[in-house]
Motif scaffolding. Sequence first.
Motif, short mmCIF file in Angstrom:
data_model
loop_
_atom_site.label_atom_id
_atom_site.label_comp_id
_atom_site.label_asym_id
_atom_site.label_seq_id
_atom_site.Cartn_x
_atom_site.Cartn_y
_atom_site.Cartn_z
N VAL A 1 72.37 -43.84 -56.68
CA VAL A 1 73.39 -44.00 -57.48
C VAL A 1 73.67 -42.04 -58.01
CG1 VAL A 1 74.07 -44.38 -60.22
CG2 VAL A 1 72.55 -45.31 -59.08
N GLU A 2 74.87 -41.81 -58.05
CA GLU A 2 74.87 -40.30 -58.23
C GLU A 2 75.80 -40.26 -60.00
OE1 GLU A 2 78.21 -37.38 -56.59
OE2 GLU A 2 76.04 -38.36 -55.28
N VAL A 3 75.17 -39.76 -60.18
CA VAL A 3 75.58 -39.29 -61.88
C VAL A 3 75.85 -38.06 -62.46
CG1 VAL A 3 74.26 -40.99 -62.80
CG2 VAL A 3 73.46 -39.05 -63.22
N GLU A 4 76.38 -37.24 -63.38
CA GLU A 4 77.19 -36.31 -63.93
C GLU A 4 77.06 -36.10 -65.16
OE1 GLU A 4 80.75 -33.34 -63.41
OE2 GLU A 4 80.39 -34.60 -61.26
N ASN A 5 76.67 -35.10 -65.83
CA ASN A 5 77.25 -35.10 -67.55
C ASN A 5 77.96 -34.46 -67.51
OD1 ASN A 5 75.87 -31.92 -67.28
ND2 ASN A 5 74.13 -33.19 -67.66
N GLU A 6 78.16 -34.11 -68.99
CA GLU A 6 79.39 -33.80 -69.44
C GLU A 6 79.51 -31.89 -68.81
OE1 GLU A 6 78.22 -34.46 -73.21
OE2 GLU A 6 79.55 -36.38 -73.53
N ASP A 7 78.59 -31.58 -68.59
CA ASP A 7 78.51 -29.78 -69.09
C ASP A 7 78.26 -29.62 -67.08
OD1 ASP A 7 77.89 -28.86 -70.93
OD2 ASP A 7 75.50 -30.04 -70.58
N GLY A 8 78.56 -30.96 -66.56
CA GLY A 8 79.08 -30.35 -64.84
C GLY A 8 77.53 -31.05 -64.01
N MET A 9 76.40 -31.17 -64.82
CA MET A 9 74.81 -31.09 -63.62
C MET A 9 75.29 -32.49 -62.67
SD MET A 9 71.27 -31.35 -65.21
CE MET A 9 71.18 -30.16 -65.82
N ALA A 10 74.76 -31.98 -61.79
CA ALA A 10 74.94 -33.65 -61.24
C ALA A 10 73.87 -34.35 -60.51
CB ALA A 10 75.72 -33.86 -59.93
N ARG A 11 73.31 -35.83 -60.58
CA ARG A 11 72.14 -36.09 -60.09
C ARG A 11 72.28 -37.57 -58.73
NH1 ARG A 11 69.84 -31.73 -62.09
NH2 ARG A 11 68.70 -31.48 -63.86
N ARG A 12 71.31 -37.72 -58.26
CA ARG A 12 71.86 -38.44 -57.11
C ARG A 12 70.13 -39.10 -56.85
NH1 ARG A 12 71.20 -40.10 -51.90
NH2 ARG A 12 72.77 -41.82 -51.04
N PHE A 13 69.63 -40.21 -57.47
CA PHE A 13 68.46 -40.95 -57.08
C PHE A 13 68.44 -42.01 -56.71
CE2 PHE A 13 69.75 -40.60 -61.65
CZ PHE A 13 69.69 -41.05 -61.49
N ARG A 14 67.79 -42.87 -56.23
CA ARG A 14 67.52 -44.58 -55.93
C ARG A 14 66.40 -44.53 -57.04
NH1 ARG A 14 65.22 -47.43 -50.34
NH2 ARG A 14 66.50 -49.50 -51.39
N ILE A 15 67.16 -45.80 -57.51
CA ILE A 15 66.92 -47.05 -58.29
C ILE A 15 65.62 -47.63 -57.28
CG2 ILE A 15 66.81 -48.67 -60.36
CD1 ILE A 15 69.05 -47.49 -61.29
N VAL A 16 64.09 -47.60 -57.56
CA VAL A 16 63.31 -48.61 -57.37
C VAL A 16 61.92 -49.52 -58.03
CG1 VAL A 16 63.17 -46.69 -54.59
CG2 VAL A 16 61.92 -46.51 -56.78
N GLY A 17 61.03 -49.61 -57.71
CA GLY A 17 60.31 -50.34 -58.31
C GLY A 17 58.87 -49.26 -58.12
N TYR A 18 57.98 -49.60 -59.03
CA TYR A 18 57.58 -49.19 -59.65
C TYR A 18 55.83 -48.80 -58.23
CZ TYR A 18 51.98 -47.39 -61.09
OH TYR A 18 50.95 -46.67 -61.77
N ASP A 19 55.29 -48.99 -57.60
CA ASP A 19 54.95 -49.04 -56.44
C ASP A 19 55.93 -48.19 -54.87
OD1 ASP A 19 52.75 -50.79 -56.69
OD2 ASP A 19 54.08 -51.41 -56.99
N GLU A 20 57.13 -47.33 -55.84
CA GLU A 20 58.06 -46.34 -54.95
C GLU A 20 57.60 -45.21 -55.01
OE1 GLU A 20 61.13 -49.38 -52.59
OE2 GLU A 20 60.36 -50.14 -54.26
N LEU A 21 57.69 -45.25 -56.66
CA LEU A 21 57.93 -43.73 -57.23
C LEU A 21 57.22 -42.81 -56.79
CD1 LEU A 21 57.19 -44.30 -60.94
CD2 LEU A 21 59.26 -44.80 -59.95
N ASP A 22 58.77 -41.85 -56.11
CA ASP A 22 58.72 -40.53 -55.52
C ASP A 22 59.38 -39.45 -55.75
OD1 ASP A 22 58.20 -38.60 -54.28
OD2 ASP A 22 57.64 -39.78 -51.92
N LEU A 23 59.32 -38.72 -56.20
CA LEU A 23 60.05 -37.44 -57.52
C LEU A 23 60.22 -37.07 -55.82
CD1 LEU A 23 59.04 -36.66 -60.69
CD2 LEU A 23 60.29 -38.46 -60.19
#
Length: 162
Positions: A91-113
């Motif tokens: 998912v790619e998201v952007e806030n009102e200030d134009g800051m963009a983030r991209r990440f994948r939604i996974v389970g607890y066992d896959e967390l990896d920042l």
Amino acid sequence: MRARLITRAGFEALKAEMEHLWRVERPEVTRKVTWAASLGDRSENADYQYNKKRLREIDRRFRYLERRSRELQVVDYSPEQEGRVFFGAWVEVENEDGMARRFRIVGYDELDLDKRFISIDSPMARALLKKQVDDEALVQTPEGPATWYVTDIQYEKPELAD
């Protein structure tokens, strides 16, 4: 107890780690323990003590992964997910200030920042579930609510066999 979700790639990585521990690391460390034990007095033998400790660590990790693998529910891509945010989505998201983030939604066992994987249980993921491109998501943060806009949704699709 509810099943814990994991992506197909995450489950395959878990299985690969188990295989590596059992077929590569454990036999290698066992050989070292056997060799060190053959030298005699084990109480002052650092090689023996270190490798015996490492063997216990390998066995503990293997048992943990084996137990976890029985509790996990693999969630594969489904064409019905297209266009909406669900488990496994990039998912790619952007806030009102134009800051963009991209990440994948996974389970607890896959967390990896480092890989930009976030938990399905995180406030961001919860706020984004079922959203579509251009939808607004209100995320509860310690500083208060934050608004993010969905700009892109992608899924890793399985390779089709020829």
